[in-house]
Design a protein around this motif. Sequence first.
Motif, mmCIF file in Angstrom:
data_model
loop_
_atom_site.group_PDB
_atom_site.id
_atom_site.type_symbol
_atom_site.label_atom_id
_atom_site.label_comp_id
_atom_site.label_asym_id
_atom_site.label_seq_id
_atom_site.Cartn_x
_atom_site.Cartn_y
_atom_site.Cartn_z
ATOM 1 N N SER A 124 28.768 15.374 31.550
ATOM 2 C CA SER A 124 27.809 15.743 31.787
ATOM 3 C C SER A 124 26.835 13.350 30.999
ATOM 4 O O SER A 124 26.489 13.860 31.333
ATOM 5 N N LEU A 125 27.485 13.995 29.588
ATOM 6 C CA LEU A 125 27.055 12.833 28.984
ATOM 7 C C LEU A 125 27.676 11.543 29.490
ATOM 8 O O LEU A 125 27.009 10.314 29.236
ATOM 9 N N ARG A 126 28.470 11.742 29.889
ATOM 10 C CA ARG A 126 29.229 10.417 30.067
ATOM 11 C C ARG A 126 28.218 10.188 31.198
ATOM 12 O O ARG A 126 28.335 8.900 31.629
ATOM 13 N N ASP A 127 28.178 10.666 32.772
ATOM 14 C CA ASP A 127 27.767 10.504 33.807
ATOM 15 C C ASP A 127 26.153 9.326 32.907
ATOM 16 O O ASP A 127 25.835 8.647 33.341
ATOM 17 N N ARG A 128 25.574 10.009 32.444
ATOM 18 C CA ARG A 128 24.300 9.794 31.497
ATOM 19 C C ARG A 128 24.202 8.267 30.677
ATOM 20 O O ARG A 128 23.490 7.214 31.476
ATOM 21 N N GLN A 155 27.418 32.694 21.188
ATOM 22 C CA GLN A 155 26.241 33.288 20.588
ATOM 23 C C GLN A 155 24.713 32.774 20.191
ATOM 24 O O GLN A 155 24.265 32.603 20.275
ATOM 25 N N SER A 156 25.638 31.537 19.889
ATOM 26 C CA SER A 156 23.948 29.897 19.453
ATOM 27 C C SER A 156 23.382 29.750 21.132
ATOM 28 O O SER A 156 21.775 29.843 21.060
ATOM 29 N N LEU A 157 24.061 29.340 21.686
ATOM 30 C CA LEU A 157 23.590 29.583 23.228
ATOM 31 C C LEU A 157 22.617 30.004 23.404
ATOM 32 O O LEU A 157 21.334 30.748 24.536
ATOM 33 N N GLY A 158 23.400 31.829 23.346
ATOM 34 C CA GLY A 158 22.316 33.618 23.616
ATOM 35 C C GLY A 158 20.688 32.443 22.952
ATOM 36 O O GLY A 158 19.821 33.041 23.235
ATOM 37 N N LEU A 197 24.245 23.172 29.500
ATOM 38 C CA LEU A 197 24.697 21.854 28.853
ATOM 39 C C LEU A 197 23.551 21.031 28.268
ATOM 40 O O LEU A 197 23.630 20.892 27.319
ATOM 41 N N GLU A 198 21.990 21.274 28.844
ATOM 42 C CA GLU A 198 21.260 20.654 27.595
ATOM 43 C C GLU A 198 21.138 21.625 26.296
ATOM 44 O O GLU A 198 20.932 20.897 25.647
ATOM 45 N N ALA A 199 21.218 23.072 26.378
ATOM 46 C CA ALA A 199 21.189 23.800 25.323
ATOM 47 C C ALA A 199 22.385 23.902 24.524
ATOM 48 O O ALA A 199 22.338 23.167 23.632
ATOM 49 N N ALA A 200 23.428 22.930 24.989
ATOM 50 C CA ALA A 200 24.940 22.787 24.256
ATOM 51 C C ALA A 200 24.895 21.587 24.007
ATOM 52 O O ALA A 200 25.875 21.398 22.130
#
Length: 244
Positions: free
Chosen positions: A83-87, A53-56, A35-38
């Motif tokens: 996860s961004l909402r949580d933040r 593919q871009s995540l890889g 999720l951090e990379a995304a």
Amino acid sequence: MTNSGRSEDRTRRSTSEAPARTRRKRDSLNRAVILEAAEAIAERDGLDGLTFQSLGAELGAHPTSMYRHFKDKDELVLALIDSLRDRSYLGSLVPTGDWREDLRIAARVVHEHYLRYPQLAQQMASRTTRMPREFSNMEYTLQAFLDAGFDHADALKYQRVFGNYVRALSSIEAASRCLPEQVRREDELAWRMQFERLDSADFPAITAAGQPPLSIGDASTFDTGLEVLIKGLEALAEAAADQG
């Protein structure tokens, strides 16, 4: 040595001198890391650029390893939104004892959240994650409408109206922010120039105003609309109390 021999020799040297590409250890990937990379890819390249593919490539892992954590891109995007909402929301939605102020808090938190992550605003506005953070937000605003005195049917109805207003205007402003700066400046200039050329005979109300309408991203528009909406809700709550 022939040209072909030199070419082969250079190729061998290049291959031997190139650094070996390291792969991430299989057990080092988890949902939080992905999720951090995304998030980084979405902010840099937009949602179209967010692929397994871009995540890889971002993580130094094989794209298929993402499937051990997310069944597809859609599940990944929904998890990222939550996860961004949580933040953004965590610790912000605290009841004040005044349903009007509770709605103001909820609206401003959402508005700021959309402008913080404009690349994801359209998905955030139109999708439901069905995850705990989403239900916690709904609980907070629904309770505000119940505190105003509405019955459950009306509270649910007005909660939807309120939520759609907040998300719609927030996503419009976010979309404007995603435009290149030069495009935004040119649009603003063109709008003002066209306004000055309007014929008062054809557009009497517009020209009588003496100035162009506020821009899409004008800072006062959201709060003005919010107060208009709350005033209307107050009147509806008073009418419901009188009928009760």
